[in-house]
Design a protein around this motif. Structure first.
Motif, PDB file in Angstrom:
ATOM      1  N   LYS A   2      -1.497  14.908 -43.915  1.00 31.79           N
ATOM      2  CA  LYS A   2      -0.946  13.735 -44.570  1.00 31.79           C
ATOM      3  C   LYS A   2       0.002  12.994 -43.628  1.00 31.79           C
ATOM      4  O   LYS A   2       0.001  11.772 -43.565  1.00 31.79           O
ATOM      5  CB  LYS A   2      -0.221  14.139 -45.858  1.00 31.79           C
ATOM      6  N   ARG A   3       0.811  13.732 -42.876  1.00 33.80           N
ATOM      7  CA  ARG A   3       1.738  13.121 -41.908  1.00 33.80           C
ATOM      8  C   ARG A   3       0.966  12.373 -40.829  1.00 33.80           C
ATOM      9  O   ARG A   3       1.337  11.281 -40.423  1.00 33.80           O
ATOM     10  CB  ARG A   3       2.624  14.194 -41.298  1.00 33.80           C
ATOM     11  N   PHE A   4      -0.117  12.973 -40.372  1.00 29.53           N
ATOM     12  CA  PHE A   4      -0.948  12.334 -39.342  1.00 29.53           C
ATOM     13  C   PHE A   4      -1.509  11.013 -39.862  1.00 29.53           C
ATOM     14  O   PHE A   4      -1.475  10.002 -39.183  1.00 29.53           O
ATOM     15  CB  PHE A   4      -2.076  13.264 -38.919  1.00 29.53           C
ATOM     16  N   LEU A   5      -2.019  11.028 -41.080  1.00 28.15           N
ATOM     17  CA  LEU A   5      -2.597   9.819 -41.655  1.00 28.15           C
ATOM     18  C   LEU A   5      -1.552   8.771 -41.988  1.00 28.15           C
ATOM     19  O   LEU A   5      -1.809   7.575 -41.889  1.00 28.15           O
ATOM     20  CB  LEU A   5      -3.411  10.158 -42.906  1.00 28.15           C
ATOM     21  N   ILE A  65     -20.920  15.583 -31.034  1.00 32.03           N
ATOM     22  CA  ILE A  65     -20.213  15.937 -32.266  1.00 32.03           C
ATOM     23  C   ILE A  65     -18.763  16.308 -31.943  1.00 32.03           C
ATOM     24  O   ILE A  65     -17.829  15.857 -32.612  1.00 32.03           O
ATOM     25  CB  ILE A  65     -20.934  17.075 -33.014  1.00 32.03           C
ATOM     26  N   ALA A  66     -18.567  17.107 -30.911  1.00 28.98           N
ATOM     27  CA  ALA A  66     -17.206  17.492 -30.508  1.00 28.98           C
ATOM     28  C   ALA A  66     -16.387  16.271 -30.099  1.00 28.98           C
ATOM     29  O   ALA A  66     -15.205  16.151 -30.453  1.00 28.98           O
ATOM     30  CB  ALA A  66     -17.274  18.507 -29.356  1.00 28.98           C
ATOM     31  N   PHE A  67     -17.016  15.347 -29.377  1.00 31.00           N
ATOM     32  CA  PHE A  67     -16.306  14.139 -28.956  1.00 31.00           C
ATOM     33  C   PHE A  67     -15.958  13.280 -30.171  1.00 31.00           C
ATOM     34  O   PHE A  67     -14.874  12.692 -30.232  1.00 31.00           O
ATOM     35  CB  PHE A  67     -17.142  13.354 -27.941  1.00 31.00           C
ATOM     36  N   GLY A  68     -16.850  13.223 -31.147  1.00 29.73           N
ATOM     37  CA  GLY A  68     -16.567  12.489 -32.379  1.00 29.73           C
ATOM     38  C   GLY A  68     -15.356  13.050 -33.102  1.00 29.73           C
ATOM     39  O   GLY A  68     -14.508  12.298 -33.596  1.00 29.73           O
ATOM     40  N   VAL A  69     -15.246  14.361 -33.148  1.00 33.44           N
ATOM     41  CA  VAL A  69     -14.083  14.996 -33.776  1.00 33.44           C
ATOM     42  C   VAL A  69     -12.818  14.687 -32.975  1.00 33.44           C
ATOM     43  O   VAL A  69     -11.767  14.372 -33.538  1.00 33.44           O
ATOM     44  CB  VAL A  69     -14.299  16.518 -33.924  1.00 33.44           C
ATOM     45  N   LEU A  70     -12.925  14.726 -31.647  1.00 28.12           N
ATOM     46  CA  LEU A  70     -11.784  14.411 -30.793  1.00 28.12           C
ATOM     47  C   LEU A  70     -11.290  12.980 -31.032  1.00 28.12           C
ATOM     48  O   LEU A  70     -10.083  12.734 -31.131  1.00 28.12           O
ATOM     49  CB  LEU A  70     -12.147  14.607 -29.319  1.00 28.12           C
ATOM     50  N   LEU A  71     -12.222  12.041 -31.142  1.00 30.30           N
ATOM     51  CA  LEU A  71     -11.826  10.653 -31.414  1.00 30.30           C
ATOM     52  C   LEU A  71     -11.122  10.525 -32.759  1.00 30.30           C
ATOM     53  O   LEU A  71     -10.257   9.660 -32.936  1.00 30.30           O
ATOM     54  CB  LEU A  71     -13.053   9.740 -31.384  1.00 30.30           C
ATOM     55  N   LEU A  72     -11.463  11.365 -33.683  1.00 27.77           N
ATOM     56  CA  LEU A  72     -10.852  11.318 -35.008  1.00 27.77           C
ATOM     57  C   LEU A  72      -9.388  11.746 -34.983  1.00 27.77           C
ATOM     58  O   LEU A  72      -8.571  11.216 -35.733  1.00 27.77           O
ATOM     59  CB  LEU A  72     -11.645  12.217 -35.966  1.00 27.77           C
ATOM     60  N   VAL A  73      -9.042  12.673 -34.107  1.00 32.10           N
ATOM     61  CA  VAL A  73      -7.688  13.233 -34.114  1.00 32.10           C
ATOM     62  C   VAL A  73      -6.860  12.906 -32.869  1.00 32.10           C
ATOM     63  O   VAL A  73      -5.687  13.262 -32.820  1.00 32.10           O
ATOM     64  CB  VAL A  73      -7.737  14.772 -34.301  1.00 32.10           C
ATOM     65  N   ALA A  74      -7.432  12.235 -31.890  1.00 27.33           N
ATOM     66  CA  ALA A  74      -6.732  11.971 -30.625  1.00 27.33           C
ATOM     67  C   ALA A  74      -5.459  11.164 -30.847  1.00 27.33           C
ATOM     68  O   ALA A  74      -5.447  10.203 -31.605  1.00 27.33           O
ATOM     69  CB  ALA A  74      -7.653  11.230 -29.667  1.00 27.33           C
ATOM     70  N   ARG A  75      -4.428  11.558 -30.180  1.00 25.93           N
ATOM     71  CA  ARG A  75      -3.146  10.844 -30.277  1.00 25.93           C
ATOM     72  C   ARG A  75      -2.870   9.994 -29.035  1.00 25.93           C
ATOM     73  O   ARG A  75      -1.886   9.281 -28.993  1.00 25.93           O
ATOM     74  CB  ARG A  75      -2.017  11.840 -30.478  1.00 25.93           C
ATOM     75  N   ARG A  76      -3.720  10.083 -28.052  1.00 24.85           N
ATOM     76  CA  ARG A  76      -3.539   9.358 -26.787  1.00 24.85           C
ATOM     77  C   ARG A  76      -4.668   8.372 -26.554  1.00 24.85           C
ATOM     78  O   ARG A  76      -5.823   8.612 -26.914  1.00 24.85           O
ATOM     79  CB  ARG A  76      -3.487  10.337 -25.609  1.00 24.85           C
ATOM     80  N   GLY A  77      -4.321   7.293 -25.898  1.00 24.07           N
ATOM     81  CA  GLY A  77      -5.291   6.238 -25.626  1.00 24.07           C
ATOM     82  C   GLY A  77      -6.368   6.614 -24.625  1.00 24.07           C
ATOM     83  O   GLY A  77      -7.449   6.034 -24.643  1.00 24.07           O
ATOM     84  N   TRP A  78      -6.110   7.595 -23.761  1.00 24.41           N
ATOM     85  CA  TRP A  78      -7.091   7.935 -22.727  1.00 24.41           C
ATOM     86  C   TRP A  78      -8.424   8.362 -23.336  1.00 24.41           C
ATOM     87  O   TRP A  78      -9.470   8.153 -22.732  1.00 24.41           O
ATOM     88  CB  TRP A  78      -6.560   9.004 -21.762  1.00 24.41           C
ATOM     89  N   VAL A  79      -8.385   8.960 -24.530  1.00 14.63           N
ATOM     90  CA  VAL A  79      -9.628   9.391 -25.177  1.00 14.63           C
ATOM     91  C   VAL A  79     -10.495   8.171 -25.504  1.00 14.63           C
ATOM     92  O   VAL A  79     -11.713   8.194 -25.322  1.00 14.63           O
ATOM     93  CB  VAL A  79      -9.333  10.220 -26.447  1.00 14.63           C
ATOM     94  N   PHE A  80      -9.854   7.105 -25.949  1.00 14.27           N
ATOM     95  CA  PHE A  80     -10.596   5.894 -26.275  1.00 14.27           C
ATOM     96  C   PHE A  80     -11.085   5.192 -25.008  1.00 14.27           C
ATOM     97  O   PHE A  80     -12.160   4.601 -24.991  1.00 14.27           O
ATOM     98  CB  PHE A  80      -9.750   4.976 -27.155  1.00 14.27           C
ATOM     99  N   TRP A  81     -10.274   5.265 -23.928  1.00 15.17           N
ATOM    100  CA  TRP A  81     -10.744   4.709 -22.646  1.00 15.17           C
ATOM    101  C   TRP A  81     -11.911   5.533 -22.104  1.00 15.17           C
ATOM    102  O   TRP A  81     -12.843   4.977 -21.506  1.00 15.17           O
ATOM    103  CB  TRP A  81      -9.608   4.642 -21.616  1.00 15.17           C
ATOM    104  N   LEU A  82     -11.876   6.844 -22.310  1.00 11.13           N
ATOM    105  CA  LEU A  82     -13.018   7.689 -21.927  1.00 11.13           C
ATOM    106  C   LEU A  82     -14.259   7.263 -22.701  1.00 11.13           C
ATOM    107  O   LEU A  82     -15.368   7.231 -22.161  1.00 11.13           O
ATOM    108  CB  LEU A  82     -12.701   9.165 -22.172  1.00 11.13           C
TER     109      LEU A  82
END
Length: 133
Positions: A2-5, A65-82
């Motif tokens: 809930k805090r994350f969201l 699938i693993a990358f999709g989960v990572l994008l869901l919870v990533a807190r850093r922009g580098w994941v989106f740049w990746l």
């Protein structure tokens, strides 16, 4: 959870959901559940043995699938740049080996461009959150 969201902007949540859904779906359905012949043929340009290409497609599905989960919870922009870099690389791969795919409806160019745009929006939203704006 809930805090994350609670500290996410609606735009960032939408970007996360759309990007994650796309990667998870593309990994699960055409790669793992149905081992799409199109996916295998495209990979066949670099893995000439069909059985090996099928195995590689399955593992690519797991990674997606693993990358999709990572994008869901990533807190850093580098994941989106990746994600931007990966999608751009996939576009280049298709342009080199299967340029005819760009003439199909809902082709890699239109899909990847939309996903790249969502990734850039996500980075902008993360910057807002991190700067306190």
């Amino acid at each position: 959870m809930k805090r994350f969201l609670s500290n996410q902007t609606p735009a960032l949540l939408i970007c996360r959901a759309a990007l994650s859904f796309s990667w998870i779906y593309q990994g699960a359905v055409p790669k793992i559940l149905f081992c799409s012949s199109g996916e295998t043929e495209l990979l066949g340009h670099i893995i000439p043995v069909y059985a090996w290409a099928c195995i590689a497609v399955t593992w690519m599905g797991v990674a997606e699938i693993a990358f999709g989960v990572l994008l869901l919870v990533a807190r850093r922009g580098w994941v989106f740049w990746l994600n931007v870099l990966t999608l751009s690389g996939l576009l280049l791969f298709v342009a080199l080996f299967e340029p005819g795919m760009f003439t199909l409806p809902f082709n890699p160019l239109t899909l990847n461009t939309a996903l790249i745009a969502l990734s850039i929006i996500a980075v902008m939203e993360l910057k807002k959150l991190n700067s306190g704006v």
